[in-house]
Write an enzyme that holds these catalytic residues in place. Structure first.
Site, PDB file in Angstrom:
ATOM      1  N   HIS A 158       0.833  -1.207   0.000  1.00  0.00           N
ATOM      2  CA  HIS A 158       0.000   0.000   0.000  1.00  0.00           C
ATOM      3  C   HIS A 158       0.866   1.255   0.000  1.00  0.00           C
ATOM      4  CE1 HIS A 158      -3.175   2.634   2.104  1.00  0.00           C
ATOM      5  NE2 HIS A 158      -3.394   2.632   0.800  1.00  0.00           N
TER       6      HIS A 158
ATOM      7  N   ASP B 186       7.737   8.016 -20.877  1.00  0.00           N
ATOM      8  CA  ASP B 186       8.057   8.073 -22.293  1.00  0.00           C
ATOM      9  C   ASP B 186       9.552   7.794 -22.478  1.00  0.00           C
ATOM     10  OD1 ASP B 186       9.434  10.553 -21.782  1.00  0.00           O
ATOM     11  OD2 ASP B 186       7.596  11.668 -22.177  1.00  0.00           O
TER      12      ASP B 186
ATOM     13  N   HIS C 183       6.241  19.014 -13.979  1.00  0.00           N
ATOM     14  CA  HIS C 183       7.044  17.934 -14.563  1.00  0.00           C
ATOM     15  C   HIS C 183       8.327  17.728 -13.759  1.00  0.00           C
ATOM     16  CE1 HIS C 183       8.380  15.130 -17.563  1.00  0.00           C
ATOM     17  NE2 HIS C 183       9.433  15.863 -17.895  1.00  0.00           N
TER      18      HIS C 183
ATOM     19  N   PHE D 284       5.476  14.685 -22.159  1.00  0.00           N
ATOM     20  CA  PHE D 284       4.834  14.534 -20.854  1.00  0.00           C
ATOM     21  C   PHE D 284       3.974  13.283 -20.735  1.00  0.00           C
ATOM     22  CE2 PHE D 284       5.498  19.059 -21.751  1.00  0.00           C
ATOM     23  CZ  PHE D 284       6.465  19.304 -20.785  1.00  0.00           C
ATOM     24  N   ALA D 285       4.264  12.253 -21.505  1.00  0.00           N
ATOM     25  CA  ALA D 285       3.551  10.976 -21.423  1.00  0.00           C
ATOM     26  C   ALA D 285       4.196  10.140 -20.330  1.00  0.00           C
ATOM     27  CB  ALA D 285       3.580  10.261 -22.771  1.00  0.00           C
ATOM     28  N   ASN D 286       3.964  10.573 -19.098  1.00  0.00           N
ATOM     29  CA  ASN D 286       4.541   9.929 -17.921  1.00  0.00           C
ATOM     30  C   ASN D 286       3.475   9.865 -16.840  1.00  0.00           C
ATOM     31  OD1 ASN D 286       7.388  10.131 -18.968  1.00  0.00           O
ATOM     32  ND2 ASN D 286       6.899  12.295 -18.799  1.00  0.00           N
TER      33      ASN D 286
END
EC number: 5.4.99.62
Length: 139
Positions: A20, A28, A106, A128-130
């Site tokens: 947890h 990316d 970011h 920014f594909a994170n």
């Protein structure tokens, strides 16, 4: 033979050890990964595999209570942002629980990856594909 959707043994191992509030990141191709953070490199070439393919597959095998995104994705990669939010809605229905979605700069997201159990690198080449996924509990 294991019959889940996910075949990558390194990802399965990390997920099985998570408790947890533990976190894992999917990034990316350009996301910097600290040398002391485990890297699971899936990138083959431009766009292969895509961020969304990896996110959809990993998220199906994980109980998620929180998602962390870079605030820059809202304006700089709105299509990817939309796909991520759609997947989160699907997961909420499957998990029968809400998933908190928070946005940070970011720079803060990159710093937070240092606390992740691993960072999965995709072949995604869009900005920014994170995402950082925080583990919930199944009970």
């Amino acid at each position: 033979m294991y019959k889940g959707q996910l075949f990558n043994s390194e990802i399965i191992q990390v997920l099985s050890k998570m408790g947890h509030t533990d976190q894992i990141a999917i990034g990316d191709a350009g996301l910097p990964i600290a040398s002391d953070t485990p890297r699971i490199d899936l990138a083959v070439t431009y766009g292969v595999p895509s961020f969304i393919q990896v996110f959809q597959t990993v998220s199906k095998d994980m109980q998620i209570e929180k998602v962390i995104l870079a605030e820059e994705i809202i304006k700089r990669n709105c299509e990817m942002h939309k796909l991520i939010l759609e997947q989160i809605k699907k997961l909420e229905q499957v998990q029968n629980s809400s998933i908190e979605t928070i946005y940070v700069s970011h720079e803060k997201l990159k710093l937070q990856t240092r606390h992740c159990k691993a960072v999965i690198r995709t072949g995604e080449c869009s900005p920014f594909a994170n995402v950082i996924l925080q583990s919930g509990v199944i009970f």
